[in-house]
Design a protein around this motif. Sequence first.
Motif, mmCIF file in Angstrom:
data_model
loop_
_atom_site.group_PDB
_atom_site.id
_atom_site.type_symbol
_atom_site.label_atom_id
_atom_site.label_comp_id
_atom_site.label_asym_id
_atom_site.label_seq_id
_atom_site.Cartn_x
_atom_site.Cartn_y
_atom_site.Cartn_z
ATOM 1 N N SER A 154 -0.138 10.005 0.008
ATOM 2 C CA SER A 154 -0.511 9.998 0.571
ATOM 3 C C SER A 154 0.007 10.649 2.461
ATOM 4 O O SER A 154 -0.352 11.679 3.099
ATOM 5 C CB SER A 154 -1.526 8.704 1.721
ATOM 6 O OG SER A 154 -1.172 8.087 2.287
ATOM 7 N N GLY A 214 -10.353 5.516 10.145
ATOM 8 C CA GLY A 214 -9.784 4.948 8.493
ATOM 9 C C GLY A 214 -8.022 5.201 8.430
ATOM 10 O O GLY A 214 -7.661 5.655 7.424
ATOM 11 N N CYS A 215 -7.235 5.024 9.090
ATOM 12 C CA CYS A 215 -5.306 5.243 9.988
ATOM 13 C C CYS A 215 -4.782 4.578 8.949
ATOM 14 O O CYS A 215 -3.945 5.148 8.296
ATOM 15 C CB CYS A 215 -5.029 5.124 10.976
ATOM 16 S SG CYS A 215 -5.031 3.926 11.866
ATOM 17 N N GLY A 216 -5.195 2.820 8.192
ATOM 18 C CA GLY A 216 -4.307 2.670 7.470
ATOM 19 C C GLY A 216 -3.060 2.541 7.776
ATOM 20 O O GLY A 216 -2.790 2.065 9.173
ATOM 21 N N PHE A 223 -2.373 -3.342 7.950
ATOM 22 C CA PHE A 223 -2.309 -1.739 7.823
ATOM 23 C C PHE A 223 -1.634 -1.012 9.185
ATOM 24 O O PHE A 223 -0.656 -0.086 9.407
ATOM 25 C CB PHE A 223 -3.408 -1.363 7.398
ATOM 26 C CG PHE A 223 -3.515 -0.774 6.326
ATOM 27 C CD1 PHE A 223 -2.864 -2.115 5.069
ATOM 28 C CD2 PHE A 223 -4.100 -0.506 4.827
ATOM 29 C CE1 PHE A 223 -2.287 -1.717 3.593
ATOM 30 C CE2 PHE A 223 -4.020 0.369 3.523
ATOM 31 C CZ PHE A 223 -3.791 -1.362 2.831
ATOM 32 N N ASP A 280 -14.110 -0.067 13.580
ATOM 33 C CA ASP A 280 -15.218 0.188 11.981
ATOM 34 C C ASP A 280 -15.688 1.423 12.049
ATOM 35 O O ASP A 280 -16.239 1.903 12.966
ATOM 36 C CB ASP A 280 -16.326 -0.982 11.605
ATOM 37 C CG ASP A 280 -17.109 -0.290 10.499
ATOM 38 O OD1 ASP A 280 -16.829 0.129 9.900
ATOM 39 O OD2 ASP A 280 -17.772 -1.740 10.316
ATOM 40 N N ALA A 281 -15.022 2.422 10.778
ATOM 41 C CA ALA A 281 -16.000 3.291 10.605
ATOM 42 C C ALA A 281 -17.371 3.967 11.708
ATOM 43 O O ALA A 281 -17.370 4.786 11.895
ATOM 44 C CB ALA A 281 -15.668 4.548 9.091
ATOM 45 N N GLY A 285 -8.549 10.553 6.609
ATOM 46 C CA GLY A 285 -7.931 11.049 5.190
ATOM 47 C C GLY A 285 -7.269 9.601 4.732
ATOM 48 O O GLY A 285 -7.591 8.694 5.330
ATOM 49 N N LEU A 286 -8.532 9.822 3.256
ATOM 50 C CA LEU A 286 -9.059 8.954 2.488
ATOM 51 C C LEU A 286 -9.209 7.568 2.216
ATOM 52 O O LEU A 286 -9.831 6.253 1.871
ATOM 53 C CB LEU A 286 -7.637 8.946 1.825
ATOM 54 C CG LEU A 286 -6.914 9.476 1.382
ATOM 55 C CD1 LEU A 286 -5.196 9.517 0.680
ATOM 56 C CD2 LEU A 286 -7.461 10.845 0.236
ATOM 57 N N MET A 287 -10.483 7.519 3.077
ATOM 58 C CA MET A 287 -11.331 6.696 3.305
ATOM 59 C C MET A 287 -12.834 6.835 3.058
ATOM 60 O O MET A 287 -13.075 5.564 2.552
ATOM 61 C CB MET A 287 -11.200 6.707 4.774
ATOM 62 C CG MET A 287 -12.055 5.077 5.872
ATOM 63 S SD MET A 287 -12.748 5.607 7.524
ATOM 64 C CE MET A 287 -13.519 6.847 6.985
ATOM 65 N N ASP A 341 -8.998 1.432 12.131
ATOM 66 C CA ASP A 341 -8.468 0.562 10.657
ATOM 67 C C ASP A 341 -9.008 -1.180 11.276
ATOM 68 O O ASP A 341 -8.380 -1.159 11.686
ATOM 69 C CB ASP A 341 -7.828 1.287 10.237
ATOM 70 C CG ASP A 341 -7.606 0.842 8.465
ATOM 71 O OD1 ASP A 341 -7.422 1.576 7.901
ATOM 72 O OD2 ASP A 341 -7.850 -0.313 8.111
ATOM 73 N N PRO A 342 -9.731 -1.041 9.777
ATOM 74 C CA PRO A 342 -10.224 -2.755 9.726
ATOM 75 C C PRO A 342 -9.140 -3.830 9.800
ATOM 76 O O PRO A 342 -9.053 -5.044 10.138
ATOM 77 C CB PRO A 342 -11.432 -2.624 8.734
ATOM 78 C CG PRO A 342 -11.278 -1.352 8.417
ATOM 79 C CD PRO A 342 -10.633 -0.679 8.826
ATOM 80 N N TYR A 399 1.008 -1.133 -0.165
ATOM 81 C CA TYR A 399 0.176 -0.080 0.179
ATOM 82 C C TYR A 399 0.710 1.146 -0.302
ATOM 83 O O TYR A 399 0.346 1.570 -0.365
ATOM 84 C CB TYR A 399 -1.068 0.267 1.047
ATOM 85 C CG TYR A 399 -1.406 1.155 1.103
ATOM 86 C CD1 TYR A 399 -2.974 1.572 0.514
ATOM 87 C CD2 TYR A 399 -1.151 1.995 2.518
ATOM 88 C CE1 TYR A 399 -3.052 2.596 0.344
ATOM 89 C CE2 TYR A 399 -1.722 3.300 1.879
ATOM 90 C CZ TYR A 399 -3.171 3.775 0.954
ATOM 91 O OH TYR A 399 -3.864 5.438 1.483
HETATM 92 C C1 LIG Z 1 -6.637 4.555 0.465
HETATM 93 S S1 LIG Z 1 -6.824 4.122 2.349
HETATM 94 C C2 LIG Z 1 -6.523 5.269 3.228
HETATM 95 C C3 LIG Z 1 -5.064 5.268 4.700
HETATM 96 C C4 LIG Z 1 -4.844 6.179 5.270
HETATM 97 N N1 LIG Z 1 -5.974 6.554 5.923
HETATM 98 C C5 LIG Z 1 -3.927 6.840 4.205
HETATM 99 O O1 LIG Z 1 -4.377 8.163 4.050
HETATM 100 O O2 LIG Z 1 -3.407 6.288 3.160
HETATM 101 C C6 LIG Z 1 -7.935 3.848 2.803
HETATM 102 C C7 LIG Z 1 -8.510 2.998 4.394
HETATM 103 O O3 LIG Z 1 -9.951 2.988 5.048
HETATM 104 C C8 LIG Z 1 -9.584 1.800 5.680
HETATM 105 N N2 LIG Z 1 -11.809 1.349 5.129
HETATM 106 C C9 LIG Z 1 -12.506 0.906 5.127
HETATM 107 N N3 LIG Z 1 -13.362 0.325 5.374
HETATM 108 C C10 LIG Z 1 -13.319 0.924 6.272
HETATM 109 C C11 LIG Z 1 -14.156 0.846 7.747
HETATM 110 N N4 LIG Z 1 -15.445 0.804 7.348
HETATM 111 N N5 LIG Z 1 -13.832 1.481 8.514
HETATM 112 C C12 LIG Z 1 -12.600 2.236 9.060
HETATM 113 N N6 LIG Z 1 -11.634 2.536 7.654
HETATM 114 C C13 LIG Z 1 -11.901 1.376 6.527
HETATM 115 C C14 LIG Z 1 -8.966 0.913 5.018
HETATM 116 O O4 LIG Z 1 -8.506 -0.101 5.468
HETATM 117 C C15 LIG Z 1 -7.610 1.611 4.688
HETATM 118 O O5 LIG Z 1 -6.928 1.836 5.610
#
Ligand SMILES: C[S@@+](CC[C@H](N)C(=O)[O-])C[C@H]1O[C@@H](n2cnc3c(N)ncnc32)[C@H](O)[C@@H]1O
Length: 268
Positions: free
Chosen positions: A24, A47-49, A75, A94-95, A111-113, A70-71, A16
Amino acid sequence: MTEASRHDAWEMGDSYDLYMGRWSRQVAPLFLEWLRPGRKLDWLEVGCGTGALSAAILADCDPRSLIGIDPSEGFLNKARANGEDPRAEFRVGDAQALSLSSGTMDIVVSGLMVNFVPDRQKALQEMARVARAGATLAFYVWDYPGGGMGFMRAFWTAAGALDADARELSEDRRFPFCTQDQLADLARQSGWADVEAGEVEVPTRFKNFEDFWRPFTLGAGPAPGYCVSLPAERRQRLKEKLEADLHYESDGSIAFRARAWTIRGGAA
Ligand SMILES: C[S@@+](CC[C@H](N)C(=O)[O-])C[C@H]1O[C@@H](n2cnc3c(N)ncnc32)[C@H](O)[C@@H]1O
Protein backbone atom coordinates in the motif's frame (compact mmCIF):
# COMPACT_ATOMS: atom_id res chain seq x y z
CA MET A 1 -19.04 -8.70 12.52
CA THR A 2 -20.26 -10.98 9.70
CA GLU A 3 -19.19 -14.62 9.46
CA ALA A 4 -16.85 -13.85 6.51
CA SER A 5 -15.24 -10.88 8.29
CA ARG A 6 -14.34 -12.82 11.45
CA HIS A 7 -10.66 -12.99 10.48
CA ASP A 8 -10.32 -9.27 9.61
CA ALA A 9 -7.66 -8.37 12.15
CA TRP A 10 -6.62 -4.73 12.30
CA GLU A 11 -4.55 -4.33 15.45
CA MET A 12 -0.89 -5.10 14.89
CA GLY A 13 0.68 -2.31 12.88
CA ASP A 14 4.08 -3.97 12.33
CA SER A 15 2.48 -7.19 11.09
CA TYR A 16 0.11 -5.29 8.79
CA ASP A 17 3.02 -3.40 7.29
CA LEU A 18 4.84 -6.64 6.46
CA TYR A 19 1.73 -8.15 4.88
CA MET A 20 -0.01 -5.22 3.12
CA GLY A 21 1.67 -1.95 4.09
CA ARG A 22 4.70 -2.85 1.96
CA TRP A 23 2.42 -2.72 -1.12
CA SER A 24 0.00 0.00 0.00
CA ARG A 25 3.01 2.30 0.49
CA GLN A 26 3.83 1.78 -3.20
CA VAL A 27 0.32 2.29 -4.52
CA ALA A 28 -0.43 5.45 -2.47
CA PRO A 29 1.90 7.81 -4.41
CA LEU A 30 0.48 6.51 -7.72
CA PHE A 31 -3.05 7.28 -6.50
CA LEU A 32 -1.94 10.84 -5.64
CA GLU A 33 -0.31 11.25 -9.06
CA TRP A 34 -3.62 10.20 -10.65
CA LEU A 35 -5.59 12.56 -8.37
CA ARG A 36 -3.39 15.65 -8.98
CA PRO A 37 -4.54 17.51 -5.85
CA GLY A 38 -3.86 21.19 -5.16
CA ARG A 39 -1.36 22.47 -2.56
CA LYS A 40 -2.00 23.85 0.96
CA LEU A 41 -5.29 22.00 1.38
CA ASP A 42 -6.97 20.72 4.54
CA TRP A 43 -7.01 16.92 4.07
CA LEU A 44 -9.01 14.16 5.75
CA GLU A 45 -7.97 10.55 5.25
CA VAL A 46 -10.53 7.95 6.34
CA GLY A 47 -9.28 4.48 7.34
CA CYS A 48 -5.66 5.64 7.41
CA GLY A 49 -4.41 2.47 9.14
CA THR A 50 -0.65 2.52 9.65
CA GLY A 51 -0.32 5.67 7.54
CA ALA A 52 0.77 4.51 4.07
CA LEU A 53 -1.32 7.11 2.24
CA SER A 54 -0.86 9.71 5.00
CA ALA A 55 2.93 9.54 4.56
CA ALA A 56 2.59 10.00 0.80
CA ILE A 57 0.25 13.00 1.25
CA LEU A 58 2.70 14.65 3.66
CA ALA A 59 5.67 13.94 1.36
CA ASP A 60 4.11 14.80 -2.01
CA CYS A 61 1.12 17.14 -1.58
CA ASP A 62 2.24 20.00 0.69
CA PRO A 63 -0.97 19.87 2.79
CA ARG A 64 -1.95 22.67 5.16
CA SER A 65 -3.28 20.02 7.53
CA LEU A 66 -4.03 16.30 7.54
CA ILE A 67 -6.40 14.41 9.85
CA GLY A 68 -6.14 10.61 9.66
CA ILE A 69 -9.00 8.55 11.10
CA ASP A 70 -9.11 4.84 11.88
CA PRO A 71 -10.84 2.64 14.48
CA SER A 72 -7.59 0.81 15.32
CA GLU A 73 -5.50 2.46 18.04
CA GLY A 74 -2.72 -0.05 17.26
CA PHE A 75 -2.58 1.06 13.62
CA LEU A 76 -2.79 4.74 14.57
CA ASN A 77 0.20 4.33 16.90
CA LYS A 78 2.18 2.98 13.97
CA ALA A 79 1.02 5.91 11.78
CA ARG A 80 2.10 8.38 14.50
CA ALA A 81 5.47 6.63 14.81
CA ASN A 82 6.21 7.28 11.10
CA GLY A 83 7.57 10.65 12.17
CA GLU A 84 6.26 13.69 13.99
CA ASP A 85 4.75 16.18 11.56
CA PRO A 86 3.04 19.30 12.96
CA ARG A 87 0.57 19.25 10.06
CA ALA A 88 -0.71 15.74 10.86
CA GLU A 89 -3.06 14.41 13.55
CA PHE A 90 -4.33 10.83 13.91
CA ARG A 91 -7.64 10.13 15.67
CA VAL A 92 -9.76 7.09 16.49
CA GLY A 93 -12.98 7.18 14.48
CA ASP A 94 -15.48 5.34 12.29
CA ALA A 95 -15.99 6.11 8.59
CA GLN A 96 -19.75 5.69 9.03
CA ALA A 97 -20.03 8.44 11.65
CA LEU A 98 -17.21 10.95 11.29
CA SER A 99 -16.80 13.18 14.32
CA LEU A 100 -16.07 16.25 12.20
CA SER A 101 -18.21 19.27 11.38
CA SER A 102 -19.93 19.44 7.99
CA GLY A 103 -18.27 21.40 5.18
CA THR A 104 -14.83 21.75 6.77
CA MET A 105 -12.34 19.80 4.57
CA ASP A 106 -10.86 20.68 1.16
CA ILE A 107 -10.15 17.08 0.17
CA VAL A 108 -11.31 13.76 1.64
CA VAL A 109 -9.63 10.50 0.62
CA SER A 110 -9.44 6.87 1.60
CA GLY A 111 -7.08 4.00 0.69
CA LEU A 112 -8.03 0.29 0.70
CA MET A 113 -10.80 0.78 3.26
CA VAL A 114 -14.21 1.22 1.65
CA ASN A 115 -14.82 -2.50 1.03
CA PHE A 116 -14.30 -3.33 4.73
CA VAL A 117 -16.95 -0.93 6.04
CA PRO A 118 -20.35 -2.55 6.70
CA ASP A 119 -22.33 0.46 5.36
CA ARG A 120 -20.23 1.65 2.39
CA GLN A 121 -22.79 4.17 1.17
CA LYS A 122 -22.94 5.78 4.60
CA ALA A 123 -19.13 6.03 4.62
CA LEU A 124 -19.06 7.79 1.22
CA GLN A 125 -21.93 10.08 2.30
CA GLU A 126 -19.93 10.98 5.41
CA MET A 127 -16.88 11.79 3.27
CA ALA A 128 -19.08 14.16 1.22
CA ARG A 129 -20.74 15.67 4.32
CA VAL A 130 -17.50 16.86 5.91
CA ALA A 131 -16.19 18.28 2.59
CA ARG A 132 -16.56 21.94 1.58
CA ALA A 133 -18.63 22.69 -1.55
CA GLY A 134 -16.46 21.89 -4.58
CA ALA A 135 -13.98 19.82 -2.54
CA THR A 136 -12.37 16.68 -4.01
CA LEU A 137 -13.49 13.25 -2.80
CA ALA A 138 -11.58 10.10 -3.76
CA PHE A 139 -10.77 6.54 -2.75
CA TYR A 140 -9.17 3.35 -4.04
CA VAL A 141 -9.64 -0.34 -3.33
CA TRP A 142 -7.95 -3.44 -4.73
CA ASP A 143 -9.47 -5.12 -7.77
CA TYR A 144 -10.25 -8.32 -5.88
CA PRO A 145 -12.89 -9.85 -8.21
CA GLY A 146 -10.94 -9.14 -11.42
CA GLY A 147 -7.83 -11.02 -10.23
CA GLY A 148 -5.98 -7.78 -9.56
CA MET A 149 -4.63 -9.06 -6.22
CA GLY A 150 -2.56 -12.01 -7.42
CA PHE A 151 -0.82 -13.05 -4.22
CA MET A 152 -4.07 -13.06 -2.22
CA ARG A 153 -5.84 -15.09 -4.89
CA ALA A 154 -2.97 -17.64 -4.84
CA PHE A 155 -3.31 -17.93 -1.04
CA TRP A 156 -7.10 -18.43 -1.09
CA THR A 157 -6.98 -20.84 -4.05
CA ALA A 158 -4.68 -23.13 -2.05
CA ALA A 159 -6.65 -22.60 1.19
CA GLY A 160 -9.96 -23.33 -0.59
CA ALA A 161 -8.59 -26.55 -2.07
CA LEU A 162 -7.85 -27.82 1.45
CA ASP A 163 -10.79 -26.32 3.34
CA ALA A 164 -14.25 -25.76 1.82
CA ASP A 165 -15.00 -23.16 4.53
CA ALA A 166 -12.08 -20.99 3.32
CA ARG A 167 -13.73 -20.45 -0.08
CA GLU A 168 -16.32 -18.07 1.37
CA LEU A 169 -13.62 -16.07 3.17
CA SER A 170 -11.64 -14.98 0.11
CA GLU A 171 -11.77 -11.30 -0.80
CA ASP A 172 -12.89 -12.30 -4.34
CA ARG A 173 -16.08 -13.77 -2.86
CA ARG A 174 -16.58 -11.16 -0.14
CA PHE A 175 -16.09 -8.08 -2.30
CA PRO A 176 -17.61 -8.80 -5.76
CA PHE A 177 -18.68 -5.13 -5.92
CA CYS A 178 -15.03 -3.99 -6.25
CA THR A 179 -15.33 -3.29 -9.98
CA GLN A 180 -14.80 0.13 -11.55
CA ASP A 181 -18.46 0.41 -12.62
CA GLN A 182 -19.98 -0.66 -9.31
CA LEU A 183 -17.65 1.53 -7.27
CA ALA A 184 -18.39 4.56 -9.46
CA ASP A 185 -22.14 3.87 -9.12
CA LEU A 186 -21.74 3.62 -5.35
CA ALA A 187 -20.07 7.04 -5.30
CA ARG A 188 -22.89 8.55 -7.41
CA GLN A 189 -25.56 6.97 -5.21
CA SER A 190 -23.78 8.49 -2.21
CA GLY A 191 -24.20 11.98 -3.65
CA TRP A 192 -20.75 12.48 -5.20
CA ALA A 193 -20.76 14.71 -8.32
CA ASP A 194 -18.73 14.31 -11.56
CA VAL A 195 -17.55 10.80 -10.70
CA GLU A 196 -14.58 9.36 -12.64
CA ALA A 197 -12.84 5.99 -12.35
CA GLY A 198 -9.22 5.04 -13.01
CA GLU A 199 -6.66 2.44 -12.00
CA VAL A 200 -3.17 2.14 -10.59
CA GLU A 201 -0.96 -0.95 -10.55
CA VAL A 202 2.25 -2.04 -8.81
CA PRO A 203 4.42 -5.17 -9.06
CA THR A 204 4.37 -7.34 -5.93
CA ARG A 205 7.55 -9.42 -6.06
CA PHE A 206 8.55 -11.74 -3.21
CA LYS A 207 12.26 -12.60 -2.86
CA ASN A 208 11.53 -16.28 -2.17
CA PHE A 209 8.86 -18.52 -0.67
CA GLU A 210 9.70 -17.49 2.91
CA ASP A 211 9.20 -13.82 1.97
CA PHE A 212 5.78 -14.78 0.50
CA TRP A 213 4.67 -17.03 3.37
CA ARG A 214 5.83 -15.25 6.55
CA PRO A 215 3.42 -12.27 6.35
CA PHE A 216 0.49 -14.72 6.27
CA THR A 217 1.67 -16.12 9.64
CA LEU A 218 1.58 -12.73 11.38
CA GLY A 219 -2.19 -12.46 11.71
CA ALA A 220 -2.91 -8.91 10.43
CA GLY A 221 -5.62 -8.80 7.73
CA PRO A 222 -8.21 -11.33 6.51
CA ALA A 223 -5.91 -13.99 4.95
CA PRO A 224 -3.29 -13.85 7.76
CA GLY A 225 -6.15 -13.89 10.31
CA TYR A 226 -7.44 -17.10 8.72
CA CYS A 227 -3.93 -18.58 8.47
CA VAL A 228 -3.14 -18.14 12.17
CA SER A 229 -6.56 -19.53 13.14
CA LEU A 230 -5.61 -22.92 11.65
CA PRO A 231 -4.21 -25.64 13.92
CA ALA A 232 -0.46 -26.13 13.34
CA GLU A 233 -0.83 -29.29 11.26
CA ARG A 234 -3.38 -27.73 8.85
CA ARG A 235 -1.29 -24.57 8.57
CA GLN A 236 1.71 -26.74 7.64
CA ARG A 237 -0.36 -28.52 4.94
CA LEU A 238 -1.40 -25.13 3.52
CA LYS A 239 2.21 -23.96 3.52
CA GLU A 240 3.36 -27.07 1.67
CA LYS A 241 0.57 -26.77 -0.91
CA LEU A 242 1.36 -23.14 -1.61
CA GLU A 243 5.09 -23.84 -1.83
CA ALA A 244 4.39 -26.56 -4.41
CA ASP A 245 1.77 -24.62 -6.41
CA LEU A 246 3.41 -21.19 -6.81
CA HIS A 247 5.27 -20.20 -9.96
CA TYR A 248 8.93 -19.25 -9.35
CA GLU A 249 11.14 -17.01 -11.50
CA SER A 250 14.64 -18.28 -12.36
CA ASP A 251 16.09 -16.45 -9.30
CA GLY A 252 13.56 -18.10 -6.96
CA SER A 253 11.40 -15.00 -6.64
CA ILE A 254 7.61 -15.01 -6.94
CA ALA A 255 6.06 -12.25 -9.06
CA PHE A 256 2.49 -10.99 -8.97
CA ARG A 257 0.83 -7.66 -9.67
CA ALA A 258 -1.56 -5.61 -7.55
CA ARG A 259 -4.16 -3.39 -9.23
CA ALA A 260 -6.40 -0.88 -7.47
CA TRP A 261 -9.45 0.87 -8.87
CA THR A 262 -9.45 4.61 -8.18
CA ILE A 263 -12.62 6.68 -7.89
CA ARG A 264 -12.86 10.45 -7.66
CA GLY A 265 -15.68 12.98 -7.53
CA GLY A 266 -16.65 16.31 -6.10
CA ALA A 267 -18.69 17.47 -3.15
CA ALA A 268 -21.90 19.16 -4.33
C1 LIG B 1 -6.47 -2.71 4.30
S1 LIG B 1 -6.37 -1.57 5.63
C2 LIG B 1 -5.87 -0.08 4.78
C3 LIG B 1 -5.06 0.83 5.66
C4 LIG B 1 -4.36 2.00 4.95
N1 LIG B 1 -5.32 2.95 4.44
C5 LIG B 1 -3.45 1.50 3.86
O1 LIG B 1 -3.64 1.90 2.70
O2 LIG B 1 -2.53 0.75 4.15
C6 LIG B 1 -8.07 -1.27 6.01
C7 LIG B 1 -8.24 -0.22 7.09
O3 LIG B 1 -9.62 0.10 7.23
C8 LIG B 1 -9.85 0.36 8.59
N2 LIG B 1 -11.28 0.27 8.85
C9 LIG B 1 -12.04 -0.83 8.97
N3 LIG B 1 -13.30 -0.49 9.28
C10 LIG B 1 -13.34 0.87 9.34
C11 LIG B 1 -14.36 1.83 9.63
N4 LIG B 1 -15.62 1.47 9.91
N5 LIG B 1 -14.03 3.15 9.62
C12 LIG B 1 -12.77 3.54 9.33
N6 LIG B 1 -11.77 2.67 9.05
C13 LIG B 1 -12.05 1.35 9.06
C14 LIG B 1 -9.02 -0.70 9.31
O4 LIG B 1 -8.80 -0.41 10.68
C15 LIG B 1 -7.75 -0.65 8.47
O5 LIG B 1 -6.83 0.30 8.95
